[in-house]
Design a protein around this motif. Structure first.
Motif, PDB file in Angstrom:
ATOM      1  N   THR A   1      68.373 -85.481 -86.526  1.00  0.00           N
ATOM      2  CA  THR A   1      68.869 -85.312 -87.891  1.00  0.00           C
ATOM      3  C   THR A   1      69.312 -86.645 -88.477  1.00  0.00           C
ATOM      4  O   THR A   1      69.001 -86.959 -89.633  1.00  0.00           O
ATOM      5  CB  THR A   1      70.037 -84.313 -87.914  1.00  0.00           C
ATOM      6  OG1 THR A   1      69.595 -83.072 -87.369  1.00  0.00           O
ATOM      7  CG2 THR A   1      70.560 -84.096 -89.309  1.00  0.00           C
ATOM      8  N   MET A   2      70.029 -87.433 -87.702  1.00  0.00           N
ATOM      9  CA  MET A   2      70.475 -88.740 -88.185  1.00  0.00           C
ATOM     10  C   MET A   2      69.284 -89.653 -88.461  1.00  0.00           C
ATOM     11  O   MET A   2      69.273 -90.377 -89.453  1.00  0.00           O
ATOM     12  CB  MET A   2      71.424 -89.389 -87.167  1.00  0.00           C
ATOM     13  CG  MET A   2      72.721 -88.621 -86.975  1.00  0.00           C
ATOM     14  SD  MET A   2      73.641 -88.355 -88.479  1.00  0.00           S
ATOM     15  CE  MET A   2      74.154 -90.009 -88.843  1.00  0.00           C
ATOM     16  N   TYR A   3      68.276 -89.625 -87.595  1.00  0.00           N
ATOM     17  CA  TYR A   3      67.089 -90.454 -87.788  1.00  0.00           C
ATOM     18  C   TYR A   3      66.357 -90.051 -89.065  1.00  0.00           C
ATOM     19  O   TYR A   3      65.978 -90.900 -89.873  1.00  0.00           O
ATOM     20  CB  TYR A   3      66.169 -90.325 -86.574  1.00  0.00           C
ATOM     21  CG  TYR A   3      64.845 -91.013 -86.760  1.00  0.00           C
ATOM     22  CD1 TYR A   3      64.749 -92.402 -86.702  1.00  0.00           C
ATOM     23  CD2 TYR A   3      63.686 -90.283 -86.996  1.00  0.00           C
ATOM     24  CE1 TYR A   3      63.534 -93.040 -86.885  1.00  0.00           C
ATOM     25  CE2 TYR A   3      62.477 -90.910 -87.181  1.00  0.00           C
ATOM     26  CZ  TYR A   3      62.395 -92.295 -87.118  1.00  0.00           C
ATOM     27  OH  TYR A   3      61.199 -92.906 -87.312  1.00  0.00           O
ATOM     28  N   LEU A   4      66.149 -88.764 -89.251  1.00  0.00           N
ATOM     29  CA  LEU A   4      65.436 -88.303 -90.443  1.00  0.00           C
ATOM     30  C   LEU A   4      66.249 -88.541 -91.712  1.00  0.00           C
ATOM     31  O   LEU A   4      65.687 -88.814 -92.770  1.00  0.00           O
ATOM     32  CB  LEU A   4      65.083 -86.826 -90.308  1.00  0.00           C
ATOM     33  CG  LEU A   4      64.034 -86.509 -89.241  1.00  0.00           C
ATOM     34  CD1 LEU A   4      63.884 -85.003 -89.088  1.00  0.00           C
ATOM     35  CD2 LEU A   4      62.714 -87.155 -89.568  1.00  0.00           C
ATOM     36  N   ASN A   5      67.572 -88.449 -91.613  1.00  0.00           N
ATOM     37  CA  ASN A   5      68.439 -88.681 -92.766  1.00  0.00           C
ATOM     38  C   ASN A   5      68.350 -90.130 -93.234  1.00  0.00           C
ATOM     39  O   ASN A   5      68.403 -90.410 -94.431  1.00  0.00           O
ATOM     40  CB  ASN A   5      69.878 -88.312 -92.431  1.00  0.00           C
ATOM     41  CG  ASN A   5      70.735 -88.230 -93.656  1.00  0.00           C
ATOM     42  OD1 ASN A   5      70.271 -87.899 -94.732  1.00  0.00           O
ATOM     43  ND2 ASN A   5      72.017 -88.536 -93.495  1.00  0.00           N
ATOM     44  N   LYS A   6      68.205 -91.061 -92.304  1.00  0.00           N
ATOM     45  CA  LYS A   6      68.095 -92.474 -92.675  1.00  0.00           C
ATOM     46  C   LYS A   6      66.803 -92.763 -93.416  1.00  0.00           C
ATOM     47  O   LYS A   6      66.723 -93.691 -94.201  1.00  0.00           O
ATOM     48  CB  LYS A   6      68.155 -93.356 -91.435  1.00  0.00           C
ATOM     49  CG  LYS A   6      69.535 -93.649 -90.960  1.00  0.00           C
ATOM     50  CD  LYS A   6      69.499 -94.699 -89.886  1.00  0.00           C
ATOM     51  CE  LYS A   6      70.850 -95.333 -89.774  1.00  0.00           C
ATOM     52  NZ  LYS A   6      70.862 -96.456 -88.858  1.00  0.00           N
ATOM     53  N   LYS A   7      65.766 -91.971 -93.171  1.00  0.00           N
ATOM     54  CA  LYS A   7      64.466 -92.206 -93.797  1.00  0.00           C
ATOM     55  C   LYS A   7      64.392 -91.683 -95.231  1.00  0.00           C
ATOM     56  O   LYS A   7      63.495 -92.051 -95.981  1.00  0.00           O
ATOM     57  CB  LYS A   7      63.365 -91.554 -92.965  1.00  0.00           C
ATOM     58  CG  LYS A   7      63.203 -92.196 -91.593  1.00  0.00           C
ATOM     59  CD  LYS A   7      62.095 -91.547 -90.835  1.00  0.00           C
ATOM     60  CE  LYS A   7      60.810 -92.231 -91.239  1.00  0.00           C
ATOM     61  NZ  LYS A   7      59.655 -91.825 -90.460  1.00  0.00           N
TER      62      LYS A   7
END
Length: 70
Positions: free
Chosen positions: A20-26
């Protein structure tokens, strides 16, 4: 056996959090929210308070922001 299930569930939650954190940064910030986002990135509410090491609680930050905005 229950321990392995517990570890698997815990690893699943951690993996979900990281994904979730990775996708949120994108995700790019919408244009309608860009000004608020930039203001939040440069917020000095907690560092402007003296005394307790430059930090304050959430309610203190909200009160300070209300005072500044008015």
């Amino acid at each position: 056996m229950e321990f392995l299930i517990l570890v698997a569930v815990l690893c699943g939650f951690i993996g979900l959090y990281i994904a979730t954190m990775y996708l949120n940064k994108k995700v790019k910030v919408p244009e309608s929210c860009r000004a608020a986002y930039l203001e939040a990135q440069t917020c000095e509410t907690c560092t402007s308070r003296g005394g307790s090491g430059g930090s304050c609680g959430f309610s203190d930050a909200l009160e300070f922001m209300k005072e500044v905005k008015l």
